[in-house]
Motif scaffolding. Sequence first.
Motif, PDB file in Angstrom:
ATOM      1  N   GLN A 513     -40.971  44.199 -28.791  1.00  0.00           N
ATOM      2  CA  GLN A 513     -41.424  44.043 -30.172  1.00  0.00           C
ATOM      3  C   GLN A 513     -42.828  44.594 -30.393  1.00  0.00           C
ATOM      4  N   GLY A 514     -43.361  45.280 -29.386  1.00  0.00           N
ATOM      5  CA  GLY A 514     -44.718  45.790 -29.484  1.00  0.00           C
ATOM      6  C   GLY A 514     -44.807  47.086 -30.265  1.00  0.00           C
ATOM      7  N   ALA A 515     -45.998  47.350 -30.789  1.00  0.00           N
ATOM      8  CA  ALA A 515     -46.254  48.585 -31.531  1.00  0.00           C
ATOM      9  C   ALA A 515     -47.686  49.030 -31.250  1.00  0.00           C
ATOM     10  N   ARG A 516     -48.067  50.180 -31.800  1.00  0.00           N
ATOM     11  CA  ARG A 516     -49.368  50.765 -31.476  1.00  0.00           C
ATOM     12  C   ARG A 516     -50.524  49.831 -31.810  1.00  0.00           C
ATOM     13  N   LEU A 517     -50.418  49.110 -32.906  1.00  0.00           N
ATOM     14  CA  LEU A 517     -51.495  48.220 -33.320  1.00  0.00           C
ATOM     15  C   LEU A 517     -51.736  47.114 -32.289  1.00  0.00           C
ATOM     16  N   ASP A 518     -50.686  46.699 -31.593  1.00  0.00           N
ATOM     17  CA  ASP A 518     -50.835  45.660 -30.575  1.00  0.00           C
ATOM     18  C   ASP A 518     -51.684  46.160 -29.407  1.00  0.00           C
ATOM     19  N   LEU A 519     -51.486  47.416 -29.027  1.00  0.00           N
ATOM     20  CA  LEU A 519     -52.292  47.987 -27.948  1.00  0.00           C
ATOM     21  C   LEU A 519     -53.750  48.109 -28.374  1.00  0.00           C
ATOM     22  N   ASP A 520     -53.964  48.482 -29.632  1.00  0.00           N
ATOM     23  CA  ASP A 520     -55.337  48.553 -30.149  1.00  0.00           C
ATOM     24  C   ASP A 520     -55.985  47.169 -30.134  1.00  0.00           C
ATOM     25  N   SER A 521     -55.192  46.153 -30.453  1.00  0.00           N
ATOM     26  CA  SER A 521     -55.717  44.782 -30.465  1.00  0.00           C
ATOM     27  C   SER A 521     -56.125  44.342 -29.063  1.00  0.00           C
ATOM     28  N   ILE A 522     -55.328  44.717 -28.063  1.00  0.00           N
ATOM     29  CA  ILE A 522     -55.667  44.374 -26.674  1.00  0.00           C
ATOM     30  C   ILE A 522     -56.985  45.031 -26.279  1.00  0.00           C
ATOM     31  N   LYS A 523     -57.165  46.288 -26.672  1.00  0.00           N
ATOM     32  CA  LYS A 523     -58.409  47.000 -26.353  1.00  0.00           C
ATOM     33  C   LYS A 523     -59.606  46.353 -27.050  1.00  0.00           C
ATOM     34  N   GLN A 524     -59.412  45.941 -28.291  1.00  0.00           N
ATOM     35  CA  GLN A 524     -60.502  45.291 -29.025  1.00  0.00           C
ATOM     36  C   GLN A 524     -60.852  43.941 -28.402  1.00  0.00           C
ATOM     37  N   LEU A 525     -59.833  43.193 -28.016  1.00  0.00           N
ATOM     38  CA  LEU A 525     -60.071  41.909 -27.353  1.00  0.00           C
ATOM     39  C   LEU A 525     -60.815  42.113 -26.033  1.00  0.00           C
ATOM     40  N   ASN A 526     -60.428  43.145 -25.306  1.00  0.00           N
ATOM     41  CA  ASN A 526     -61.100  43.441 -24.040  1.00  0.00           C
ATOM     42  C   ASN A 526     -62.580  43.727 -24.266  1.00  0.00           C
ATOM     43  N   HIS A 527     -62.880  44.468 -25.325  1.00  0.00           N
ATOM     44  CA  HIS A 527     -64.275  44.791 -25.635  1.00  0.00           C
ATOM     45  C   HIS A 527     -65.078  43.520 -25.912  1.00  0.00           C
ATOM     46  N   VAL A 528     -64.504  42.621 -26.697  1.00  0.00           N
ATOM     47  CA  VAL A 528     -65.188  41.365 -27.031  1.00  0.00           C
ATOM     48  C   VAL A 528     -65.346  40.488 -25.794  1.00  0.00           C
ATOM     49  N   MET A 529     -64.263  40.334 -25.036  1.00  0.00           N
ATOM     50  CA  MET A 529     -64.293  39.450 -23.868  1.00  0.00           C
ATOM     51  C   MET A 529     -65.203  39.991 -22.776  1.00  0.00           C
ATOM     52  N   ASN A 530     -65.217  41.296 -22.617  1.00  0.00           N
ATOM     53  CA  ASN A 530     -66.051  41.904 -21.580  1.00  0.00           C
ATOM     54  C   ASN A 530     -67.531  41.691 -21.867  1.00  0.00           C
ATOM     55  N   GLY A 531     -67.873  41.670 -23.131  1.00  0.00           N
ATOM     56  CA  GLY A 531     -69.281  41.526 -23.488  1.00  0.00           C
ATOM     57  C   GLY A 531     -69.730  40.100 -23.720  1.00  0.00           C
ATOM     58  N   MET A 532     -68.777  39.186 -23.979  1.00  0.00           N
ATOM     59  CA  MET A 532     -69.176  37.847 -24.399  1.00  0.00           C
ATOM     60  C   MET A 532     -68.657  36.709 -23.515  1.00  0.00           C
ATOM     61  N   SER A 533     -67.775  36.999 -22.567  1.00  0.00           N
ATOM     62  CA  SER A 533     -67.256  35.928 -21.712  1.00  0.00           C
ATOM     63  C   SER A 533     -68.337  35.441 -20.751  1.00  0.00           C
ATOM     64  N   HIS A 534     -68.237  34.171 -20.404  1.00  0.00           N
ATOM     65  CA  HIS A 534     -69.245  33.520 -19.568  1.00  0.00           C
ATOM     66  C   HIS A 534     -69.207  34.003 -18.126  1.00  0.00           C
ATOM     67  N   CYS A 535     -68.014  34.382 -17.629  1.00  0.00           N
ATOM     68  CA  CYS A 535     -67.920  34.800 -16.227  1.00  0.00           C
ATOM     69  C   CYS A 535     -66.924  35.943 -16.076  1.00  0.00           C
ATOM     70  N   GLY A 536     -66.715  36.358 -14.836  1.00  0.00           N
ATOM     71  CA  GLY A 536     -65.892  37.521 -14.544  1.00  0.00           C
ATOM     72  C   GLY A 536     -64.438  37.382 -14.914  1.00  0.00           C
ATOM     73  N   LEU A 537     -63.906  36.161 -14.968  1.00  0.00           N
ATOM     74  CA  LEU A 537     -62.494  36.003 -15.296  1.00  0.00           C
ATOM     75  C   LEU A 537     -62.201  36.574 -16.680  1.00  0.00           C
ATOM     76  N   GLY A 538     -62.968  36.150 -17.666  1.00  0.00           N
ATOM     77  CA  GLY A 538     -62.759  36.653 -19.019  1.00  0.00           C
ATOM     78  C   GLY A 538     -63.069  38.128 -19.142  1.00  0.00           C
TER      79      GLY A 538
END
Length: 588
Positions: A513-538
């Motif tokens: 059920q995935g589409a291109r926008l879902d992949l873009d959302s994963i990339k955006q989430l990665n950007h946020v989590m990579n910069g704002m998560s408290h530790c390496g897991l996030g």
Amino acid sequence: MNKALATLIQAQVKVYRGDPTYILQILRHIQFSCSHIPQQAIQQLATTLSISIPKIRALIEFYHFLHYHPRGDYDIYISDSIIDHMSGKNEISNYLCEKLNVKLNQPRADGRVTVSNTSCTGMSDQGPAALINGLALTRLTRKKVDQIVTKIEGKIAIDRWPKAWFEVTDNIQSKGVLLNSESRPGEAIKKALATAPHDSLAEIDKSGLRGCGGAGFKTAEKWKSCLLSDDNQRYVVCNADEGEPGTFKDRVLLNSYADLLIEGMTLCAYVIGAQKGFIYLRYEYQHLYKKLLETLQRRRAANLLGAHILNSELSFDIEIFMGAGSYVCGEESALLESLEGRRAIPRIRPPFPVTHGYLDKPTVVNNVETFCYAALIIEKGAENFSAQGLAGFTGCKILSISGDVEKTGIYEIPLGLPVKNVLNLCGAQSVQAVQVGGPSGTLITPAEFSRVISFDDLHTGGSFMVFNQSRDILENALNFTHFFMQESCGFCTPCRVGTKLIYDLADKVATGQGARLDLDSIKQLNHVMNGMSHCGLGQRAAEPLLETLEKFPEYFVKRMTDIEYQPSFDVEKSIQRAIDIVTIESNS
């Protein structure tokens, strides 16, 4: 009031001298005795140890193997790592539940048994694996499941089950300087005591030894920083909480090279001036606890541990601290939080543990492998270790190799060895991909098999998972994504919410059920989590999906529609259902 429970709690509090930092150890004992933590226990512990009830509840809710509600007399957890899946975990799990007439995570009505999934139990070389009342069961088959079910239905106590069912083998496939060593207990300590502490530190420095658990920090520099701290009360802590899926080399070292580990911890104590040490042992390695206790006691009897070791001024002893189920305890500051009786939430650094560690005192935290190599270096000399590397690299590394290989197990290799050579060693054929360093590590393709295992290229705490051409690499990424979601400590919002969102999006893709926008959302989430998560897991949670997308896009393409967005449910049917409900209510 349950008098038996009250007596049990009083006894445990006495064992731990009424010290509130041991609350997690006491809760573990209660969990094993009662199959849960009763409300009475929470209230009694709060009063006795002067800990607030909310703090005790927070511990129970944080650690995976502590529970408010009874789990069953036979408490079974099935390892859910991708390697266990490849070994037939799902079939075994379904068959076990069918034979026991029980659903996952739901205690059977008679209170006899509970079955649940859990993260990797450190048995990837002998799966499918499980835990029952904390003890490891390996190489599960339908035949063995039938036998286990018979014992459970017959109410046979686990200590009367065949010992062979609980055998955990080392599976050492390739030996180097450490695994080939035949060190005599005390030899390294004797050599160290014959010189000044700074001489031992210089030898460790000369060897080039770096932390083997993941970070790769220079061991001598860490020990020196602790030594130079202002506070004279210092600690040595061994991180034996190897929770990275696919890693099991510390399990082998703890089982067969414990003397070398303890020797290394004692040497560290000599160098930094510590008198107390801890081995933080993961819950899943409960089967090693008694053997480690016996090793500690044997060394005390031989004057290799305790007061005035070998009639010197060195006094140092070690205590084993058992975990209760938390992947983030692998991070050193989170481990120290757990050791102090709190939730294992990574600390903000600086300050670092070498100046503000256990009980805010200077503390060296190294993993099992690092301490073993340190002892070997002092006994055999720095050059014996440093000469092992290839192509300009220094020293050795122990790999836990699992997956689609002829010989799963432990391999001690020289640093600088190319991946293709490692694959030849373990008998891997038709390899599609290798995951180096576990879910938080690096996914590589055959085009990258000339890369080398080293701190400067492919760095790993030990995990080395091999996948042949028959495997769906996206399934691996989904398993890793689920692992990160399950193991998020929940402290920071980017990780707590982000891991769930990423998992939902990944699941949407996997179900077609995935589409291109879902992949873009994963990339955006990665950007946020990579910069704002408290530790390496996030910070690393989205990497398995993104690396798979980059290197194996075909697995996404064949599951996705060529549109920008597709909902994960039928919008028109949902709207019509809402209209129907409103119509029914209006006419009633």
